[in-house]
Design an enzyme around this catalytic site. Structure first.
Site, short mmCIF file in Angstrom:
data_model
loop_
_atom_site.label_atom_id
_atom_site.label_comp_id
_atom_site.label_asym_id
_atom_site.label_seq_id
_atom_site.Cartn_x
_atom_site.Cartn_y
_atom_site.Cartn_z
N ASP A 41 73.52 63.52 29.82
CA ASP A 41 73.01 63.80 28.47
C ASP A 41 72.03 62.74 27.97
OD1 ASP A 41 74.37 66.13 28.28
OD2 ASP A 41 76.13 65.24 27.34
N HIS A 245 51.77 45.27 40.95
CA HIS A 245 52.59 46.05 40.02
C HIS A 245 54.05 45.61 40.05
CE1 HIS A 245 49.38 49.47 40.04
NE2 HIS A 245 49.05 48.45 39.26
N ASP A 262 51.78 40.33 32.37
CA ASP A 262 50.89 41.41 31.94
C ASP A 262 51.74 42.31 31.06
OD1 ASP A 262 49.26 43.62 31.62
OD2 ASP A 262 48.63 43.71 33.72
N ASP A 273 46.87 45.50 25.85
CA ASP A 273 47.01 45.20 27.28
C ASP A 273 46.51 43.78 27.53
OD1 ASP A 273 47.24 45.35 30.00
OD2 ASP A 273 45.69 46.87 30.29
N HIS A 357 41.34 44.63 42.75
CA HIS A 357 41.29 45.66 41.71
C HIS A 357 40.00 45.54 40.92
CE1 HIS A 357 42.39 42.79 38.51
NE2 HIS A 357 43.31 42.32 39.32
N HIS A 361 39.19 48.79 32.28
CA HIS A 361 39.42 50.23 32.09
C HIS A 361 39.38 50.53 30.61
CE1 HIS A 361 43.56 49.13 30.89
NE2 HIS A 361 43.55 48.33 31.94
N HIS A 368 45.64 53.20 30.37
CA HIS A 368 44.44 53.57 31.13
C HIS A 368 43.92 54.80 30.43
CE1 HIS A 368 45.87 51.33 35.01
NE2 HIS A 368 45.61 50.53 33.98
N GLU A 391 39.62 42.02 32.90
CA GLU A 391 40.80 41.47 33.55
C GLU A 391 40.61 41.05 35.01
OE1 GLU A 391 43.90 44.42 34.39
OE2 GLU A 391 42.81 45.84 33.13
N TYR A 395 44.41 36.52 43.83
CA TYR A 395 45.77 36.59 44.37
C TYR A 395 45.74 36.12 45.82
CZ TYR A 395 45.37 39.76 40.44
OH TYR A 395 45.06 40.29 39.22
N ARG A 412 45.79 36.30 36.81
CA ARG A 412 44.94 37.29 36.14
C ARG A 412 44.84 36.88 34.67
NH1 ARG A 412 47.14 41.39 37.84
NH2 ARG A 412 48.58 42.11 36.24
N GLU A 414 43.53 38.70 31.11
CA GLU A 414 43.12 40.02 30.60
C GLU A 414 43.07 40.02 29.07
OE1 GLU A 414 45.86 43.26 31.47
OE2 GLU A 414 44.27 44.72 31.08
N1 GLY Z 1 48.67 46.67 32.49
C1 GLY Z 1 47.95 47.61 33.23
C2 GLY Z 1 46.61 47.14 33.51
O1 GLY Z 1 46.31 45.99 33.27
O2 GLY Z 1 45.76 47.88 33.92
MN MN Z 2 44.61 46.49 32.02
MN MN Z 3 47.36 44.71 31.94
#
Ligand code: GLY
Ligand code: MN
Ligand code: MN
Length: 444
Positions: A41, A245, A262, A273, A357, A361, A368, A391, A395, A412, A414
């Site tokens: 439930d 991730h 992050d 973000d 990456h 975005h 995103h 961002e 790494y 990173r 961002e």
């Molecule tokens: N937190 C997701 C990204 O940075 O794209």
């Molecule tokens: Mn992001």
């Molecule tokens: Mn992020």
């Protein structure tokens, strides 16, 4: 709580109705997201569909927006859950169709139980049906059933829509350019996430667990009225920062580790973000500082290119240039900078090995966010009102031909940028970012 203001949503419906009319007219059907069962439930926290929210501000499950773009009339209808004394005792308040008209400014509203019965007559005679097939199989089935019911009425002079089209591209283009209401909300979301990151910097210490820091982030989000995180927070110490991730957040932080966080809150349905990377013990080591400065410089280069008229890809290319130069300078890559960029992900000597990456975005109702990046082979030019992340990162996984003092460093940085008339405004700039500012903030 400030009272709900339906005006921005009604204005967006009016703009979309105009575009639907220009596209030949017809009926648009925009359902919200289905509820997701978790186990027995228990349910996942309900999150409405972003398109539906954008056009209504309405957050209850089961709602369906219907827009009728006729030659002379433009009508917006909301189907929503009826008032229900018993269900409201168990599950909480429902607005009901009357409030859909008065509070949410829809022209018409009905109980959602009436949707299937009313749909055929709404479809009849509409030249186009604007509906996004394939996102919700159960809802698709209801639409197809209604369409077939109309087709069965051909002899009584009822014509089914000739074309089934997707209105998402029209709404996506609208969502790309934030209005004042959205910008105000996103600034506030960015400010809350900034506070959360600052709190996290003062909580992290050698011997504590990543989840203890995650708890501080969540505490700050919720304390300031955010409904939930905009995405699962990444709290990654040491080598975990090299897992892009990483979300298990269950390891102990060690003296000498960097901590990559992050995390961003969702506020009134809008995402923020932010990523920050800082030393758990409050002081960057030499190699950490060297790589951190490269990423920070790359971000500055990308931010300098984040301005109207510039193709979306240009800030990314600016960041890559600085990152590749830095990688060569510190001995992560051998050979020339041009080769490192040109080889990209094709060869071991390319920058991709340490930066795999992209640099940003769209950001909005979804982290995103909706919206194209390219039309044909042309990147979209940035425009005032766009909200975009910046961002870059580096790494470094252990490998034989990589200097050992850089092993397991993941960085990173961002921020969230609003494109303005002349350049961009970093709406998360209050979050400490330079080596000196971070060390000073952590020292308290
Ligand atoms: N937190 C997701 C990204 O940075 O794209
Ligand atoms: Mn992001
Ligand atoms: Mn992020």
């Amino acid at each position: 709580m400030t009272p709900f203001n339906p005006k921005p949503y009604a204005a967006r419906r009016a703009r979309l109705l105009k575009q639907l009319k220009d596209a030949g007219g017809g009926i648009a059907i925009i359902p919200t997201s289905p509820e997701a069962p978790r186990n027995r439930d228990a349910h996942y926290p309900y999150r409405h569909d972003s398109y539906s929210y954008y056009l209504s501000g309405f957050t209850e499950p089961e709602a369906v927006i219907v827009l009728i773009a006729g030659k002379k009339v433009a009508t917006s209808i909301l189907f929503c859950r009826a008032k229900h004394e018993e269900r409201e005792i168990w599950d909480g308040f429902r607005h009901g169709p009357q409030a859909a008209r008065t509070t949410f400014a829809f022209d018409q509203a009905y109980a959602v139980e009436e949707f299937d019965a009313r749909l055929p007559s709404l479809l009849g005679g509409a030249p186009n049906l604007f509906y996004s097939m394939g996102f919700d199989a159960a809802f698709d089935e209801r639409v197809v059933k209604a369409l077939n019911a109309v087709r069965g009425m051909a002899r009584s002079g009822m014509n089914a829509p000739e074309a089934i089209r997707d209105a998402r591209a029209l709404i996506d283009a609208m969502r790309l350019v934030k209005d004042k209401h959205e910008i105000d909300t996103m600034r506030r979301a960015g400010a809350i996430s900034t506070e959360a990151h600052k709190r996290a910097m003062r909580t992290a210490k050698p011997g504590a667990y990543e989840y203890e820091v995650e708890a501080e982030l969540l505490h700050e989000f919720r304390r300031q009225g955010s409904e939930y995180p905009a995405y699962t927070s990444i709290v990654a110490a040491g080598a975990n920062a090299c897992v892009l991730h990483y979300v298990s957040n269950d390891q102990k932080m060690k003296d000498g580790d960097l901590l990559l966080i992050d995390a961003g809150c969702e506020l009134n349905s809008y995402a923020s973000d932010i990523t920050r990377t800082f030393p758990v013990n409050g002081k960057f080591s030499g190699p950490q500082r060297d790589l951190y400065q490269i990423v920070l410089d790359a971000q500055a280069a990308a931010i300098a290119k984040t301005k109207p008229g510039v193709p979306f890809n240009v800030p990314h290319e600016a960041a890559v240039k600085v990152l590749a130069q830095g990688m060569v300078d510190v001995g992560l890559l051998k050979g020339s900078v041009d080769a490192a960029i040109e080889q990209g992900n094709k060869r071991e000597g390319g920058y991709f090995r340490f930066y795999m990456h992209r640099t940003g975005h769209w950001l909005g109702l979804d982290v995103h966010d909706a919206g194209d990046y390219k039309h044909g082979d042309k990147w979209l030019p940035l425009a005032p009102g766009n909200m975009v992340t910046v961002e870059p990162g580096i790494y470094v996984r252990p490998a034989r031909n990589v200097p050992k003092h850089f092993w397991n460093i993941g960085i990173r940085i961002e921020d969230d940028a609003l494109v303005t008339a002349k350049g961009c405004d970093i709406i998360t700039s209050e979050c400490p970012k330079t080596v000196a500012d971070i060390e000073a903030w952590m020292a308290g």
